[in-house]
Design an enzyme around this catalytic site. Structure first.
Site, PDB file in Angstrom:
ATOM      1  N   SER A  88      41.453  41.564  35.503  1.00 35.37           N
ATOM      2  CA  SER A  88      41.380  40.514  34.496  1.00 35.37           C
ATOM      3  C   SER A  88      42.247  40.924  33.317  1.00 35.37           C
ATOM      4  O   SER A  88      42.480  42.117  33.107  1.00 35.37           O
ATOM      5  CB  SER A  88      39.929  40.335  34.027  1.00 35.37           C
ATOM      6  OG  SER A  88      39.861  39.469  32.922  1.00 35.37           O
ATOM      7  N   TYR A 101      31.284  42.541  31.291  1.00 35.65           N
ATOM      8  CA  TYR A 101      32.332  42.108  32.228  1.00 35.65           C
ATOM      9  C   TYR A 101      33.642  42.810  31.879  1.00 35.65           C
ATOM     10  O   TYR A 101      34.328  43.343  32.760  1.00 35.65           O
ATOM     11  CB  TYR A 101      32.497  40.589  32.169  1.00 35.65           C
ATOM     12  CG  TYR A 101      33.592  40.063  33.057  1.00 35.65           C
ATOM     13  CD1 TYR A 101      33.374  39.874  34.416  1.00 35.65           C
ATOM     14  CD2 TYR A 101      34.844  39.758  32.542  1.00 35.65           C
ATOM     15  CE1 TYR A 101      34.384  39.396  35.251  1.00 35.65           C
ATOM     16  CE2 TYR A 101      35.853  39.280  33.356  1.00 35.65           C
ATOM     17  CZ  TYR A 101      35.619  39.101  34.710  1.00 35.65           C
ATOM     18  OH  TYR A 101      36.624  38.629  35.518  1.00 35.65           O
TER      19      TYR A 101
END
Length: 183
Positions: A88, A101
């Protein structure tokens, strides 16, 4: 014109991941590309979250990537191929209400870099790529656990999931260290 099989598995369970690799070996004679793309999240302040939810993020996002990469490297050791890990943009910078996350994607980045170096040092013909998508138009926010008093949304602009699929295919054929998808 494509043959596929469907298997139920938890990527956070190493035996399940080994079973996936074995099924690909038995059904198709093996594989030349392995993509680790499972991911979960929870929206909210980390201090407000249940420990089980925090752990689940790492079980899926990090350990799923580790188990998948190990199964792939074992299979690809002799013939070569590609391991593609989906990280990400948050693996480079953490953001509020996505702290755990972000931490899990930082860990995926560190693991991917370390694995790449080990495979290169051993002279193995396996490329290792980290794809870093930004906000992708999927039901990610709707499927994440929510500790907030409102429904979370991904920040615009949202990019089509097909762009990530195209990046995966590109990196399978053209080894890259890192590949960004989105702005």
């Amino acid at each position: 014109g494509v043959q596929a099989i469907a298997l139920r598995a938890d990527v956070g369970d190493q035996d399940d991941v080994r079973r996936l690799a074995q099924a690909a070996q038995e059904q198709f004679g093996g594989f030349d590309t392995w993509v680790n793309n499972a991911g979960v999240s929870a929206y909210g302040k980390m201090l407000d979250m249940e420990t089980a939810d925090l752990r689940q993020i790492f079980e899926t996002n990090l350990w799923g990537t580790v188990y998948g990469s190990f199964a792939a490297a074992k299979h690809l050791r002799g013939k070569g191929g590609a391991i593609i890990n989906i990280g990400s943009t948050l693996s480079d910078r953490a953001i509020l209400i996505q702290g755990m996350y972000s931490a899990s994607k930082h860990a995926v980045k560190g693991f991917t870099d370390g694995l790449r170096m080990e495979l290169e040092a051993d002279g193995l013909p396996i490329s290792v790529t980290l794809i870093k998508p930004t906000a992708i138009h999927t039901p990610f926010a709707e499927n994440a656990k929510n500790y907030l008093p409102y429904e979370p949304q991904l920040p615009p602009p949202l990019y089509a999931p097909e762009l990530v699929a195209e990046a995966i295919l590109h990196c399978a054929e053209n080894p890259k260290r890192d590949f960004f998808v989105g702005g």
